[in-house]
Design a protein around this motif. Structure first.
Motif, PDB file in Angstrom:
ATOM      1  N   UNK A  39      61.148   5.350  36.658  1.00 54.47           N
ATOM      2  CA  UNK A  39      62.422   4.986  37.536  1.00 54.47           C
ATOM      3  C   UNK A  39      63.149   6.297  37.840  1.00 54.47           C
ATOM      4  N   UNK A  40      63.545   6.714  38.869  1.00 53.25           N
ATOM      5  CA  UNK A  40      64.538   7.769  38.953  1.00 53.25           C
ATOM      6  C   UNK A  40      65.782   7.438  39.465  1.00 53.25           C
ATOM      7  N   UNK A  41      66.902   8.155  39.010  1.00 52.58           N
ATOM      8  CA  UNK A  41      68.260   7.647  39.426  1.00 52.58           C
ATOM      9  C   UNK A  41      68.608   8.373  40.912  1.00 52.58           C
ATOM     10  N   UNK A  42      67.801   9.051  41.440  1.00 50.19           N
ATOM     11  CA  UNK A  42      68.150   9.969  42.686  1.00 50.19           C
ATOM     12  C   UNK A  42      66.986   9.531  43.557  1.00 50.19           C
ATOM     13  N   UNK A  43      67.051   9.675  44.839  1.00 46.89           N
ATOM     14  CA  UNK A  43      66.071   9.453  45.890  1.00 46.89           C
ATOM     15  C   UNK A  43      64.790  10.409  45.306  1.00 46.89           C
ATOM     16  N   UNK A  44      63.595   9.977  45.863  1.00 50.84           N
ATOM     17  CA  UNK A  44      62.533  11.142  45.553  1.00 50.84           C
ATOM     18  C   UNK A  44      61.840  11.442  46.918  1.00 50.84           C
ATOM     19  N   UNK A  45      61.760  12.411  47.478  1.00 52.24           N
ATOM     20  CA  UNK A  45      60.769  12.434  48.524  1.00 52.24           C
ATOM     21  C   UNK A  45      59.538  13.102  47.979  1.00 52.24           C
ATOM     22  N   UNK A  46      58.374  12.799  48.328  1.00 53.67           N
ATOM     23  CA  UNK A  46      56.956  13.326  47.846  1.00 53.67           C
ATOM     24  C   UNK A  46      56.033  13.659  49.234  1.00 53.67           C
ATOM     25  N   UNK A  47      55.656  14.842  49.249  1.00 49.40           N
ATOM     26  CA  UNK A  47      54.896  15.439  50.116  1.00 49.40           C
ATOM     27  C   UNK A  47      53.759  15.913  49.735  1.00 49.40           C
ATOM     28  N   UNK A  69      54.372  12.114  54.003  1.00 44.50           N
ATOM     29  CA  UNK A  69      55.742  12.176  53.186  1.00 44.50           C
ATOM     30  C   UNK A  69      56.072  10.607  52.683  1.00 44.50           C
ATOM     31  N   UNK A  70      56.362  10.539  51.513  1.00 43.65           N
ATOM     32  CA  UNK A  70      56.622   9.268  51.090  1.00 43.65           C
ATOM     33  C   UNK A  70      58.342   9.195  50.534  1.00 43.65           C
ATOM     34  N   UNK A 113      60.462   3.503  57.278  1.00 42.31           N
ATOM     35  CA  UNK A 113      58.913   3.485  56.804  1.00 42.31           C
ATOM     36  C   UNK A 113      58.827   4.130  55.357  1.00 42.31           C
ATOM     37  N   UNK A 114      58.163   3.513  54.523  1.00 39.09           N
ATOM     38  CA  UNK A 114      58.100   4.122  53.086  1.00 39.09           C
ATOM     39  C   UNK A 114      57.262   5.403  53.344  1.00 39.09           C
ATOM     40  N   UNK A 115      56.238   5.546  54.173  1.00 36.29           N
ATOM     41  CA  UNK A 115      55.608   6.909  54.152  1.00 36.29           C
ATOM     42  C   UNK A 115      54.974   6.909  55.669  1.00 36.29           C
ATOM     43  N   UNK A 116      55.117   8.327  55.875  1.00 36.37           N
ATOM     44  CA  UNK A 116      54.606   8.549  57.150  1.00 36.37           C
ATOM     45  C   UNK A 116      53.797   9.882  57.521  1.00 36.37           C
ATOM     46  N   UNK A 117      53.039   9.958  58.314  1.00 38.24           N
ATOM     47  CA  UNK A 117      52.247  11.329  58.764  1.00 38.24           C
ATOM     48  C   UNK A 117      53.272  12.126  59.321  1.00 38.24           C
TER      49      UNK A 117
END
Length: 289
Positions: A39-47, A69-70, A113-117
């Protein structure tokens, strides 16, 4: 949903947002044995750049592959595991927060959306690789902030479903900031429409005078002046493709091109003729200085 609302973050003045990178970029490089549960205390963008993985968020499985990207929201428990066929899973993960006018979390006001192209992946892929490969110290840099903002806006533009407004349980100041952002975006999206200002303000669930003051406090000018600025910025683009001052004035609804020229200089700081397309002749008798 109004199509223009998908790009309203990009249309907002730069001072509207406060982006904080909670740590330096995580350079993903995961082999088949990789898995994660945290669990992270900040938002996390994964590409994702190469390979593939599956993440479990709220018992929903989300697959991520190159060009995707998610967003993992702050305080959201997630589990991830490698799902490739031998290729190393690479990409970036960036912990961040994004506030609107310093008064509330922008991401928390969005249905996403949780994840997008990523729709513009051909352009974004080199930036993601550069963002990943740039040497980093112990603190984030200005360049990293700028690069990540481009990537984040691209994700939000593709992932946005709608805005949490009337039925949101958020603090009133968060809602007020959101309404200001929506109004500013609507004004920027329709510089030509004669009734755009009244239409945008009529959609706001606040006392008109109170809202105008709040808009001025956050944006730095009243809604009327902000709309006029966006109209003059539109004029800059139209002049840049070769239209005459008279043509642009008429397009914006000014019957007097001289008055338009004075307004243009007031907001842009130079006469319209200075913004004419480079292919135009230096002296144009159809011009208004």
């Amino acid at each position: 949903m109004d199509k223009t609302e998908h790009s309203l973050l990009s249309a907002m003045p730069v001072q509207a947002f406060s982006l904080k990178l909670a740590r330096t970029t995580i350079r993903m490089h995961h082999t088949p044995s990789w898995k994660i549960d945290k669990i992270n205390p900040d938002h996390d963008l994964v590409i994702c750049l190469t390979g593939s993985a599956v993440y479990d968020l709220d018992d929903e499985e989300v697959a991520i592959e190159p060009g995707m990207a998610m967003l993992i929201p702050a305080y959201q428990r997630f589990r991830g595991r490698y799902t490739g066929s031998g290729e190393v899973l690479t990409g970036v993960a960036q912990h961040f927060s994004l506030e609107l006018f310093g008064r509330g979390d922008v991401v928390g006001q969005m249905d996403l959306h949780r994840c997008v192209k990523l729709s513009n992946w051909d352009v974004l892929e080199p930036l993601v690789r550069h963002f990943r490969n740039t040497p980093q110290g112990t603190a984030t840099t200005i360049a990293a902030h700028h690069q990540f903002m481009v990537l984040l806006l691209a994700f939000l533009d593709d992932a946005l479903i709608g805005w949490r407004t009337a039925n949101s349980p958020q603090h009133d100041q968060d809602q007020l900031s959101l309404q200001i952002m929506l109004t500013a975006s609507r004004l920027a999206a329709d510089p030509v429409g004669a009734g755009a200002l009244n239409e945008a303000l009529s959609a706001v669930p606040y006392n008109p005078d109170y809202f105008r003051r709040a808009f001025r406090d956050r944006i730095g000018m009243t809604p009327q002046k902000y709309r006029e600025l966006k109209r003059m910025e539109f004029a800059v683009n139209r002049l840049g493709v070769g239209l005459s001052v008279k043509e642009v004035a008429a397009e914006l609804g000014y019957s007097d091109p001289y008055f338009f020229s004075r307004m243009f200089k007031q907001y842009i700081g130079a006469s319209p003729s200075r913004y004419r397309w480079a292919g135009s002749s230096p002296i144009d008798t159809d011009e208004i200085a």
